[in-house]
Write a protein that holds these residues in place. Sequence first.
Motif, PDB file in Angstrom:
ATOM      1  N   VAL A  10      30.512  14.166  -0.933  1.00  0.00           N
ATOM      2  CA  VAL A  10      30.815  15.366  -1.698  1.00  0.00           C
ATOM      3  C   VAL A  10      31.002  15.038  -3.162  1.00  0.00           C
ATOM      4  O   VAL A  10      30.752  15.870  -4.029  1.00  0.00           O
ATOM      5  N   SER A  11      31.450  13.807  -3.488  1.00  0.00           N
ATOM      6  CA  SER A  11      31.572  13.425  -4.889  1.00  0.00           C
ATOM      7  C   SER A  11      30.198  13.420  -5.538  1.00  0.00           C
ATOM      8  O   SER A  11      30.022  13.855  -6.678  1.00  0.00           O
ATOM      9  N   THR A  12      29.195  12.917  -4.810  1.00  0.00           N
ATOM     10  CA  THR A  12      27.830  12.944  -5.314  1.00  0.00           C
ATOM     11  C   THR A  12      27.315  14.365  -5.412  1.00  0.00           C
ATOM     12  O   THR A  12      26.636  14.756  -6.366  1.00  0.00           O
ATOM     13  N   ASN A  18      26.225  23.268 -11.227  1.00  0.00           N
ATOM     14  CA  ASN A  18      26.071  24.448 -10.370  1.00  0.00           C
ATOM     15  C   ASN A  18      26.364  24.128  -8.912  1.00  0.00           C
ATOM     16  O   ASN A  18      25.953  24.838  -8.007  1.00  0.00           O
ATOM     17  N   GLU A  19      27.078  23.041  -8.673  1.00  0.00           N
ATOM     18  CA  GLU A  19      27.462  22.672  -7.319  1.00  0.00           C
ATOM     19  C   GLU A  19      28.972  22.533  -7.246  1.00  0.00           C
ATOM     20  O   GLU A  19      29.605  21.965  -8.128  1.00  0.00           O
ATOM     21  N   ARG A  20      29.544  23.112  -6.202  1.00  0.00           N
ATOM     22  CA  ARG A  20      30.997  23.144  -6.076  1.00  0.00           C
ATOM     23  C   ARG A  20      31.440  22.664  -4.704  1.00  0.00           C
ATOM     24  O   ARG A  20      30.772  22.912  -3.701  1.00  0.00           O
ATOM     25  N   LEU A  21      32.584  22.002  -4.702  1.00  0.00           N
ATOM     26  CA  LEU A  21      33.230  21.624  -3.456  1.00  0.00           C
ATOM     27  C   LEU A  21      34.406  22.559  -3.216  1.00  0.00           C
ATOM     28  O   LEU A  21      35.235  22.768  -4.104  1.00  0.00           O
ATOM     29  N   THR A  44      40.971  24.716  -1.657  1.00  0.00           N
ATOM     30  CA  THR A  44      41.217  23.872  -2.821  1.00  0.00           C
ATOM     31  C   THR A  44      39.921  23.191  -3.237  1.00  0.00           C
ATOM     32  O   THR A  44      38.915  23.257  -2.522  1.00  0.00           O
ATOM     33  N   ASN A  45      39.965  22.515  -4.394  1.00  0.00           N
ATOM     34  CA  ASN A  45      38.781  21.826  -4.909  1.00  0.00           C
ATOM     35  C   ASN A  45      38.832  20.316  -4.716  1.00  0.00           C
ATOM     36  O   ASN A  45      37.896  19.610  -5.073  1.00  0.00           O
ATOM     37  N   SER A  46      39.959  19.805  -4.182  1.00  0.00           N
ATOM     38  CA  SER A  46      40.084  18.366  -3.994  1.00  0.00           C
ATOM     39  C   SER A  46      41.038  18.086  -2.837  1.00  0.00           C
ATOM     40  O   SER A  46      41.808  18.957  -2.416  1.00  0.00           O
ATOM     41  N   LEU A  47      40.993  16.865  -2.353  1.00  0.00           N
ATOM     42  CA  LEU A  47      41.855  16.482  -1.242  1.00  0.00           C
ATOM     43  C   LEU A  47      43.326  16.522  -1.638  1.00  0.00           C
ATOM     44  O   LEU A  47      44.200  16.774  -0.808  1.00  0.00           O
ATOM     45  N   ILE A  68      27.425  25.542  -2.723  1.00  0.00           N
ATOM     46  CA  ILE A  68      28.801  25.268  -2.312  1.00  0.00           C
ATOM     47  C   ILE A  68      28.802  24.350  -1.104  1.00  0.00           C
ATOM     48  O   ILE A  68      28.165  24.638  -0.090  1.00  0.00           O
ATOM     49  N   ASP A  69      29.504  23.235  -1.239  1.00  0.00           N
ATOM     50  CA  ASP A  69      29.773  22.367  -0.087  1.00  0.00           C
ATOM     51  C   ASP A  69      31.158  22.744   0.416  1.00  0.00           C
ATOM     52  O   ASP A  69      32.163  22.444  -0.226  1.00  0.00           O
ATOM     53  N   PHE A  70      31.209  23.413   1.543  1.00  0.00           N
ATOM     54  CA  PHE A  70      32.485  23.823   2.123  1.00  0.00           C
ATOM     55  C   PHE A  70      32.883  22.814   3.181  1.00  0.00           C
ATOM     56  O   PHE A  70      32.248  22.698   4.228  1.00  0.00           O
ATOM     57  N   TRP A  71      33.952  22.089   2.894  1.00  0.00           N
ATOM     58  CA  TRP A  71      34.417  21.025   3.787  1.00  0.00           C
ATOM     59  C   TRP A  71      35.657  21.514   4.520  1.00  0.00           C
ATOM     60  O   TRP A  71      36.687  21.775   3.906  1.00  0.00           O
ATOM     61  N   ASN A  72      35.558  21.656   5.822  1.00  0.00           N
ATOM     62  CA  ASN A  72      36.650  22.177   6.619  1.00  0.00           C
ATOM     63  C   ASN A  72      37.504  21.027   7.154  1.00  0.00           C
ATOM     64  O   ASN A  72      37.124  20.358   8.121  1.00  0.00           O
ATOM     65  N   ILE A  73      38.656  20.802   6.521  1.00  0.00           N
ATOM     66  CA  ILE A  73      39.562  19.760   7.024  1.00  0.00           C
ATOM     67  C   ILE A  73      40.754  20.390   7.742  1.00  0.00           C
ATOM     68  O   ILE A  73      41.738  19.717   8.035  1.00  0.00           O
TER      69      ILE A  73
END
Length: 307
Positions: A10-12, A18-21, A44-47, A68-73
């Motif tokens: 996701v950092s990459t 135009n790309e968001r986490l 949130t935008n970060s861990l 959008i990279d949506f990371w479900n933790i």
Amino acid sequence: MTLVFSFLFVSTFLFSQNERLIIGRTTGKLSIEKKAPIRTFGFTNSLSGQVTLPGSEIDMKVGDSINIDFWNISQGNPVSLYCRDIEFVQRTAENEVMTKKEPVHHMEHGFYSFVAQKAGTYLYYSPENYPFNLQAGMFGVIIIRSKETDVLPAKVLAEVLWCSTEIDPIWHTDAIMGTAYDTSNKPVVLPDFKPQYFLINGQIATKNKGLQVLANKKEAVLLRLVNAGLYGNEIQFPPQAKVRLISGNEKNLTTFSGACKVQLPPGECMELEVFLENVSDQEKIGYHFTDPVSKKISYNAGIPVFY
């Protein structure tokens, strides 16, 4: 090892503007008054980012596209992203468009994209187990700005966002919010919704400091209104205030006894240009939360116009 790889990925992914986490989590805490913090969900935008209400904001211009990279933790049921007025395209990790949208499971990524077509303010949220995830705090705001520089005839010094919601503490207990992961996405069983807290931007509405700095009262304010709750909002401005609709449903803006009034149903948003030069220094804006069943006002906040 999987967590480290995902973080590097996701950092990459975030290298381009135009790309968001966006990270979906179930470990937020909201401090209300001086009582024990209330557990919330959120984006949130970060861990290390703290959950806020509203969550991650997306700010763009008409014509821009965003991935959008949506990371479900989160530890609970699968979640996803949705906006009533913007069509999200969901893709696989191989960038193939998914004909059928799927919720994102624990520790997995969901990939969404859209093109900003119409200027305005929009609410996005997790529609899974509606309205539980929304009320728990999984919502955010999308701001799409016009490319033109002359949309607002007056010089605007301030932009103010008022995003409302309500909280029923019973919905926020560990017994309910700690629901175990279920691949079938079985709905969470909830009691009747009886909110005790009525919030603007994650704080009790009466704690809102005001709309405009007194020294700048001659300057127009761009007010963005977002109703992320289940109750209706009624916002009444002083008679001396001049209000112009920028975006939103024009039927929600009326004049009552010489004063402008906004009726904002759940899930709706508006943008208003507000002129306050002729408003007296001690005036207040009435901000009401209305029960959707009884249609009666459940909570009334008097917000100072100036601070």
